[in-house]
Design an enzyme around this catalytic site. Sequence first.
Site, PDB file in Angstrom:
ATOM      1  N   CYS A  74     -14.322  -1.515   5.537  1.00 52.20           N
ATOM      2  CA  CYS A  74     -13.305  -0.791   4.770  1.00 52.20           C
ATOM      3  C   CYS A  74     -13.891   0.086   3.663  1.00 52.20           C
ATOM      4  CB  CYS A  74     -12.301  -1.773   4.190  1.00 52.20           C
ATOM      5  SG  CYS A  74     -11.387  -2.656   5.465  1.00 52.20           S
ATOM      6  N   ARG A 105       0.847  -1.196   0.000  1.00 52.89           N
ATOM      7  CA  ARG A 105       0.000   0.000   0.000  1.00 52.89           C
ATOM      8  C   ARG A 105       0.884   1.248   0.000  1.00 52.89           C
ATOM      9  NH1 ARG A 105      -3.938   0.102   4.807  1.00 52.89           N
ATOM     10  NH2 ARG A 105      -5.131  -1.419   3.621  1.00 52.89           N
ATOM     11  N   LYS A 121      -3.953   1.595  14.681  1.00 54.81           N
ATOM     12  CA  LYS A 121      -3.949   2.543  13.556  1.00 54.81           C
ATOM     13  C   LYS A 121      -4.622   3.854  13.948  1.00 54.81           C
ATOM     14  CE  LYS A 121      -6.527  -0.422  11.064  1.00 54.81           C
ATOM     15  NZ  LYS A 121      -7.464  -1.020  10.098  1.00 54.81           N
TER      16      LYS A 121
HETATM   17 FE1  SRM Z   1      -9.388  -1.664   5.911  1.00 57.41          FE
HETATM   18  C1  SRM Z   1      -8.029  -4.263   7.595  1.00 57.41           C
HETATM   19  C2  SRM Z   1      -8.489  -2.989   3.001  1.00 57.41           C
HETATM   20  C3  SRM Z   1     -10.020   1.282   4.436  1.00 57.41           C
HETATM   21  C4  SRM Z   1     -11.189  -0.729   8.659  1.00 57.41           C
HETATM   22  N1  SRM Z   1      -8.382  -3.324   5.401  1.00 57.41           N
HETATM   23  C5  SRM Z   1      -7.853  -4.249   6.249  1.00 57.41           C
HETATM   24  C6  SRM Z   1      -6.977  -5.241   5.482  1.00 57.41           C
HETATM   25  C7  SRM Z   1      -5.581  -4.724   5.482  1.00 57.41           C
HETATM   26  C8  SRM Z   1      -7.057  -6.701   5.961  1.00 57.41           C
HETATM   27  C9  SRM Z   1      -6.052  -7.164   6.969  1.00 57.41           C
HETATM   28  O1  SRM Z   1      -5.832  -6.505   7.995  1.00 57.41           O
HETATM   29  O2  SRM Z   1      -5.505  -8.229   6.738  1.00 57.41           O
HETATM   30  C10 SRM Z   1      -7.635  -5.122   4.080  1.00 57.41           C
HETATM   31  C11 SRM Z   1      -6.753  -5.488   2.897  1.00 57.41           C
HETATM   32  C12 SRM Z   1      -7.590  -6.102   1.808  1.00 57.41           C
HETATM   33  C13 SRM Z   1      -6.882  -6.269   0.540  1.00 57.41           C
HETATM   34  O3  SRM Z   1      -6.700  -7.427   0.124  1.00 57.41           O
HETATM   35  O4  SRM Z   1      -6.530  -5.291  -0.089  1.00 57.41           O
HETATM   36  C14 SRM Z   1      -8.181  -3.719   4.133  1.00 57.41           C
HETATM   37  N2  SRM Z   1      -9.163  -0.955   4.073  1.00 57.41           N
HETATM   38  C15 SRM Z   1      -8.869  -1.685   2.973  1.00 57.41           C
HETATM   39  C16 SRM Z   1      -9.042  -0.868   1.713  1.00 57.41           C
HETATM   40  C17 SRM Z   1      -8.061  -1.253   0.616  1.00 57.41           C
HETATM   41  C18 SRM Z   1     -10.495  -1.012   1.228  1.00 57.41           C
HETATM   42  C19 SRM Z   1     -10.845  -0.379  -0.095  1.00 57.41           C
HETATM   43  O5  SRM Z   1     -11.859  -0.800  -0.623  1.00 57.41           O
HETATM   44  O6  SRM Z   1     -10.192   0.533  -0.558  1.00 57.41           O
HETATM   45  C20 SRM Z   1      -8.859   0.532   2.305  1.00 57.41           C
HETATM   46  C21 SRM Z   1      -7.423   0.958   2.359  1.00 57.41           C
HETATM   47  C22 SRM Z   1      -7.295   2.329   2.895  1.00 57.41           C
HETATM   48  C23 SRM Z   1      -5.908   2.892   2.854  1.00 57.41           C
HETATM   49  O7  SRM Z   1      -5.472   3.253   1.768  1.00 57.41           O
HETATM   50  O8  SRM Z   1      -5.302   3.027   3.917  1.00 57.41           O
HETATM   51  C24 SRM Z   1      -9.384   0.312   3.716  1.00 57.41           C
HETATM   52  N3  SRM Z   1     -10.369   0.023   6.465  1.00 57.41           N
HETATM   53  C25 SRM Z   1     -10.621   1.089   5.661  1.00 57.41           C
HETATM   54  C26 SRM Z   1     -11.607   1.929   6.263  1.00 57.41           C
HETATM   55  C27 SRM Z   1     -12.196   3.198   5.648  1.00 57.41           C
HETATM   56  C28 SRM Z   1     -11.452   4.424   6.049  1.00 57.41           C
HETATM   57  O9  SRM Z   1     -10.498   4.366   6.801  1.00 57.41           O
HETATM   58  O10 SRM Z   1     -11.862   5.494   5.615  1.00 57.41           O
HETATM   59  C29 SRM Z   1     -11.959   1.342   7.470  1.00 57.41           C
HETATM   60  C30 SRM Z   1     -13.044   1.830   8.455  1.00 57.41           C
HETATM   61  C31 SRM Z   1     -12.611   2.995   9.236  1.00 57.41           C
HETATM   62  C32 SRM Z   1     -11.872   2.581  10.468  1.00 57.41           C
HETATM   63  O11 SRM Z   1     -10.669   2.364  10.399  1.00 57.41           O
HETATM   64  O12 SRM Z   1     -12.507   2.448  11.510  1.00 57.41           O
HETATM   65  C33 SRM Z   1     -11.163   0.150   7.592  1.00 57.41           C
HETATM   66  N4  SRM Z   1      -9.542  -2.353   7.819  1.00 57.41           N
HETATM   67  C34 SRM Z   1     -10.390  -1.849   8.770  1.00 57.41           C
HETATM   68  C35 SRM Z   1     -10.304  -2.678   9.943  1.00 57.41           C
HETATM   69  C36 SRM Z   1     -11.088  -2.475  11.273  1.00 57.41           C
HETATM   70  C37 SRM Z   1     -10.347  -1.551  12.157  1.00 57.41           C
HETATM   71  C38 SRM Z   1     -10.945  -1.475  13.532  1.00 57.41           C
HETATM   72  O13 SRM Z   1     -10.781  -0.440  14.183  1.00 57.41           O
HETATM   73  O14 SRM Z   1     -11.529  -2.442  13.996  1.00 57.41           O
HETATM   74  C39 SRM Z   1      -9.389  -3.713   9.643  1.00 57.41           C
HETATM   75  C40 SRM Z   1      -8.954  -4.859  10.557  1.00 57.41           C
HETATM   76  C41 SRM Z   1      -7.959  -4.453  11.579  1.00 57.41           C
HETATM   77  O15 SRM Z   1      -7.400  -3.352  11.573  1.00 57.41           O
HETATM   78  O16 SRM Z   1      -7.743  -5.278  12.473  1.00 57.41           O
HETATM   79  C42 SRM Z   1      -8.943  -3.476   8.290  1.00 57.41           C
HETATM   80 FE1  SF4 Z   2     -11.238  -7.252   4.217  1.00 62.23          FE
HETATM   81 FE2  SF4 Z   2     -13.307  -6.817   5.783  1.00 62.23          FE
HETATM   82 FE3  SF4 Z   2     -11.821  -4.774   4.982  1.00 62.23          FE
HETATM   83 FE4  SF4 Z   2     -13.362  -5.977   3.247  1.00 62.23          FE
HETATM   84  S1  SF4 Z   2     -14.082  -4.894   5.080  1.00 62.23           S
HETATM   85  S2  SF4 Z   2     -11.193  -5.456   2.927  1.00 62.23           S
HETATM   86  S3  SF4 Z   2     -13.306  -8.068   3.924  1.00 62.23           S
HETATM   87  S4  SF4 Z   2     -11.136  -6.409   6.297  1.00 62.23           S
END
Ligand code: SRM
Ligand code: SF4
Length: 572
Positions: free
Chosen positions: A484, A80, A213
């Site tokens: 996400c 990323r 994060k």
């Molecule tokens: Fe996310 C984890 C993809 C935005 C909440 N997110 C992940 C991971 C890295 C899975 C992992 O930990 O193994 C995913 C990778 C999937 C892949 O194969 O690419 C992933 N997140 C994404 C992306 C690529 C989704 C997308 O459709 O674009 C976004 C990348 C953003 C970036 O460039 O940094 C992405 N993730 C978000 C958002 C939206 C935002 O931030 O605006 C959220 C919700 C907001 C938040 O953080 O509360 C989000 N991602 C999570 C979480 C839950 C965090 C939590 O507080 O519980 C995880 C899991 C974790 O962190 O344990 C996670």
């Molecule tokens: Fe993976 Fe769940 Fe984030 Fe989708 S919402 S990219 S399934 S961690």
Amino acid sequence: MPNLSDGVSLDDLSRNESIKAASNHLRGLIKEELVEDTPAFTDDSEQLLKFHGIYQQDDRDRRKEARARGLDKHHQLMIRTRIPGGVVSADAYLAHDAISERWANGTLRVTTRQDFQLHGVLKRDIKKSIAAINESLLTTLGGCGDVERNIMCCPEPRSDRFHKELDHSIADMVAALTPRTGAYHEIWLDGEVVRSSEPEAEPLYGEQYLPRKFKTTVAIERDNCVDIYAHDLALVAMRGDDGSIRGFNVLVGGGLGRTHNKPDTFVAIAQPLAFIEPHQVVEVAREVVAVQRDYGDRANRRHARLKYTIADRGLDWFRDEVQSRLSFRLQPPEPLSWEPVDDHLGWHEQGDGKLYLGIYIENGRIADVGHVRSRTGLRRIVEELRPQLRLTAQQNVILAGIEPAQRSRVDELLEEHGIVAIEAIPHAIRNAMACPAIPTCGLAVAEAERALPGLIRRIAAELDELGLGEERISFRMSGCPNGCSRPYLGDVGFVGTTLGKYDVMLGGDFEGTRLNRVFAPNVPIAEIPALLRPLFAEFGARRDAGEGFGNFVNRIGFDALRERVFAGEKTA
Ligand code: SRM
Ligand code: SF4
């Protein structure tokens, strides 16, 4: 259990805290494991790699076959790149395009936080890929991990005083909040190993970085295109009469991740904290992060985001704690009002005689699939016309700085590659987003990016039949409750519960200011259009003038809506 250098015990803290503390500022054994002839890094390195913008994954489509043949998982890495405000130079775009072709899976993924992701990179190619990204003057450091993540900003490329001041604020915040460790250069760029008797300085993050994060975004008043309410820290730039930035409204404590069947994990929207002057923004951002660093829960990672610190201790406590560290007084927050989100798609003037074009990319996946060849098409345009690019929070791409005389050539190249003008894309599709989910995301319990295109086309067709094709309704799908694609802030959210099933969430709004709620749990995907159709029909027949779908559902209420729409079915 070991102790930190200041004597603090690591007993009872989460395992990640020990890994970070023992890592010598994110070095660990990454460098040593990199040269080993193995397909994957160890578990400890996997955690540290995240801080370097790298996730260890496996191709889930190939798991079954590998198991059947008694083989190991098909290990691969996701990179990323952290792209503040989503601003990408032509060179950096072409570098990512080349990496995707040479070392990744041939696609580029625009993320919901304005970054690029490269999927499917093998361990042996990771160092070359990271080096190529750095040569293009971008970095992956801090793309993931327990640090300040990519700082987002409204990507509209306007050329005026307000936007120039905004650019400066973002650059200053990025400089203040990026980790200082030399590990990144040593490991990926063959930088010199600094051997000094002085301990390496990581002034903001210390030895253990943050508990979890941390996400920051900057919006421009009235346009919530960067989804401020999802953020740990959100700054809303307010316009002065002279076209300058008058100040920022500060909101804190938003976060969307939650875990199914664990009610102590929850979704929260950011709350107003203060109003500050433009020159105070870096100090505030730093101290908000510092309070979370000092008080965030380091024992339980499911309870470690800022939203839990604030829920446990109260917003007033948080404000006082931030205030106590500042050199000036926080002012009370100003009220905010929003217009429907502007996705910045289509052709627009940017204020300096040039144009920008927002191009729709379905679910952010820049790829050549069938007759839609967005990867080749974008590459051709960037090679020939060298525009600046901007990635949007809706996973789309903006081409900026186009001379009016180049417009027809851009249109020609887009058409040649099957990239249709935004006017030809149904609104439901335009306003839909999905996360990657299967096959790359290890946390996915359901499909998203691969499932939404089929579903959203059925929904778009139904809306069209009901005469609602022009309505702006946001649809967001996630393959698990982590959220996400920010599904909890859309008019309609689909949150994966198990393969093929989704919680259908309703009652958010197009402005992204309110959380939606579960309307129907665990719905098989094939049944979603039939579930939604009567609700849309009711909306078309009984909404107030100008009322959006989410606002309509929220006003009527779930019970009344069910009564009106489904009562007839039950008695039939
Ligand atoms: Fe996310 C984890 C993809 C935005 C909440 N997110 C992940 C991971 C890295 C899975 C992992 O930990 O193994 C995913 C990778 C999937 C892949 O194969 O690419 C992933 N997140 C994404 C992306 C690529 C989704 C997308 O459709 O674009 C976004 C990348 C953003 C970036 O460039 O940094 C992405 N993730 C978000 C958002 C939206 C935002 O931030 O605006 C959220 C919700 C907001 C938040 O953080 O509360 C989000 N991602 C999570 C979480 C839950 C965090 C939590 O507080 O519980 C995880 C899991 C974790 O962190 O344990 C996670
Ligand atoms: Fe993976 Fe769940 Fe984030 Fe989708 S919402 S990219 S399934 S961690």
